[in-house]
Design a protein around this motif. Structure first.
Motif, mmCIF file in Angstrom:
data_model
loop_
_atom_site.group_PDB
_atom_site.id
_atom_site.type_symbol
_atom_site.label_atom_id
_atom_site.label_comp_id
_atom_site.label_asym_id
_atom_site.label_seq_id
_atom_site.Cartn_x
_atom_site.Cartn_y
_atom_site.Cartn_z
ATOM 1 N N SER A 1 0.764 -1.042 0.193
ATOM 2 C CA SER A 1 0.016 0.175 -0.050
ATOM 3 C C SER A 1 0.876 1.280 -0.046
ATOM 4 O O SER A 1 0.407 2.237 -0.243
ATOM 5 C CB SER A 1 -0.877 -0.004 1.118
ATOM 6 N N ILE A 2 1.961 1.138 0.317
ATOM 7 C CA ILE A 2 2.938 2.272 0.370
ATOM 8 C C ILE A 2 3.093 2.957 -0.845
ATOM 9 O O ILE A 2 3.414 4.024 -1.295
ATOM 10 C CB ILE A 2 4.183 1.909 1.209
ATOM 11 N N ARG A 3 3.145 2.007 -1.829
ATOM 12 C CA ARG A 3 3.417 2.576 -3.295
ATOM 13 C C ARG A 3 2.414 3.313 -3.630
ATOM 14 O O ARG A 3 2.542 4.043 -4.965
ATOM 15 C CB ARG A 3 3.369 1.312 -4.225
ATOM 16 N N GLY A 4 1.167 3.424 -3.125
ATOM 17 C CA GLY A 4 -0.103 4.301 -3.518
ATOM 18 C C GLY A 4 -0.273 5.584 -2.475
ATOM 19 O O GLY A 4 -1.078 6.249 -2.833
ATOM 20 N N LEU A 5 1.154 5.788 -2.003
ATOM 21 C CA LEU A 5 1.037 6.898 -0.874
ATOM 22 C C LEU A 5 0.968 8.314 -1.704
ATOM 23 O O LEU A 5 0.113 8.993 -1.132
ATOM 24 C CB LEU A 5 2.482 6.821 -0.288
ATOM 25 N N SER A 6 1.522 8.487 -2.895
ATOM 26 C CA SER A 6 1.167 9.545 -3.347
ATOM 27 C C SER A 6 -0.198 10.221 -3.824
ATOM 28 O O SER A 6 -0.743 11.085 -3.629
ATOM 29 C CB SER A 6 2.036 9.748 -4.875
ATOM 30 N N LYS A 7 -0.901 9.008 -4.289
ATOM 31 C CA LYS A 7 -2.115 9.317 -4.532
ATOM 32 C C LYS A 7 -3.256 9.503 -3.428
ATOM 33 O O LYS A 7 -4.042 10.390 -3.522
ATOM 34 C CB LYS A 7 -2.807 7.923 -5.085
ATOM 35 N N HIS A 8 -2.793 9.030 -2.265
ATOM 36 C CA HIS A 8 -3.575 9.227 -1.206
ATOM 37 C C HIS A 8 -3.178 10.803 -0.659
ATOM 38 O O HIS A 8 -4.036 11.455 -0.154
ATOM 39 C CB HIS A 8 -3.407 8.358 0.103
#
Length: 335
Positions: free
Chosen positions: A16-23
């Motif tokens: 889930s860290i790979r989607g951090l920018s989106k969040h």
């Protein structure tokens, strides 16, 4: 998996860290991001985090690893570095690390400019199942642990089990201790999982988080039900302080604290005697305790600054059965 707290979400998912920018972009419109981490996490994940957040201009503050950094001196130094790097009231802070980083950074966020948004990204099993959940932030004083702090909600908590792959066995075990505690106070199935030394999966992490989440939603400000989460912690914190946060890690200290709590519960007629050996064996098998165990009388002075004290007595957590914690009151003279 998304879990909803009163004012924020907890995302529990591998990678889930790979989607951090989106969040972040879903609520944050600035280019500058401020990260507080420790030297161990920075060494392991510096380049990775830069690649994940390559759309932002990163400002990173690195502290020494360990409980010794959860002090007023480090708090002031972090604030000074953030201000030197140009942080303003509407900027976002990321707490990237274990419980010390999360507690310290959260307290910085709660107090700098009277409140900044922040995200918790716990990187240890202990912080993923415990300190990153529930909005407690703070620092230690020479007189005791977590004596200065606040309740301050993050914008988001990202729990990614991928970070656990780089933990040492001893560091991993500290999280196991908190998960065993969660099982003992509220989830018998979770406790029974640790009767074998299996590696935890996302399922068990979610079970432990759900114990804390349920209690915190009932009692967000630690007035009643939330006190159950302190099982083992009164004497555990005393052990940590007595040995200057060096000899015993948090999970080990609260494991000895749980044994003492069982002894007190048995003495008060709250805890069935047969529970002691089963729990002792499970803690020992998971590498959390070894003989000689601590004696109550050796720690009486050290518990007097525990934050659970009221003017008359202190709240103390015992077990009535596996999965059933109870809150009682004890005076030091009764021990």
């Amino acid at each position: 998996m998304k879990l909803k707290m009163s004012d924020y979400e907890i995302i529990v998912e591998k990678n889930s860290i790979r989607g951090l920018s989106k969040h972040i972009k879903s609520f944050y419109t600035y280019d500058d991001l401020f990260i507080v981490t420790d030297e161990n996490v920075d060494e392991l994940y510096h380049d990775f985090i830069k690649s994940v957040l390559n759309e932002f201009h990163l400002h990173i503050v690195v502290i020494k690893a360990g409980e010794q950094s959860k002090t007023i001196a480090t708090y002031l130094d972090v604030i000074s570095q953030l201000m030197d790097k140009g942080i303003k009231r509407n900027h976002l802070i990321l707490a990237l690390g274990g419980g010390v980083v999360g507690d310290l950074t959260g307290f910085v966020a709660a107090t700098l400019y009277r409140g900044l948004p922040y995200i918790q990204i716990p990187t240890t099993l202990l912080s993923q199942v415990d300190s990153s959940i529930g909005s407690k932030v703070g620092i230690d004083l020479p007189k005791g642990k977590n004596l200065v702090g606040a309740f301050y909600h993050p914008k988001l908590v990202i729990i990614d089990p991928v970070f656990l792959d780089t933990l040492s066995k001893r560091e991993y075990n500290q999280g196991v201790a908190e998960m065993i505690k969660a099982g003992l106070i509220a989830n018998k199935e979770l406790f029974n999982f640790f009767k074998d030394t299996k590696r935890v999966t996302t399922k068990e992490i979610l079970m432990a988080i759900e114990v804390k989440r349920t209690v915190v939603l009932k009692d967000p400000f630690d007035q009643k039900e939330r006190m159950l989460l302190n099982f083992g912690h009164t004497f555990g914190h005393a052990i940590e302080k007595k040995f200057k946060y060096q000899t015993y890690k948090h999970g080990e200290a609260i494991s000895y604290g749980m044994l003492i709590a069982l002894e007190i519960g048995i003495k008060k007629g709250l805890t069935p005697k047969h529970l002691y050996e089963s729990i002792r064996h499970t803690l020992e098998m998971n590498g959390l305790i070894k003989k000689p165990y601590f004696k109550i009388e050796d720690l009486k002075e050290d518990i007097k600054t525990d934050k659970k004290f009221t003017a008359e007595a202190f709240h103390f957590i015992c077990l009535s059965d596996i999965g059933q914690g109870v809150v009682t009151q004890i005076k030091v003279g009764e021990l």
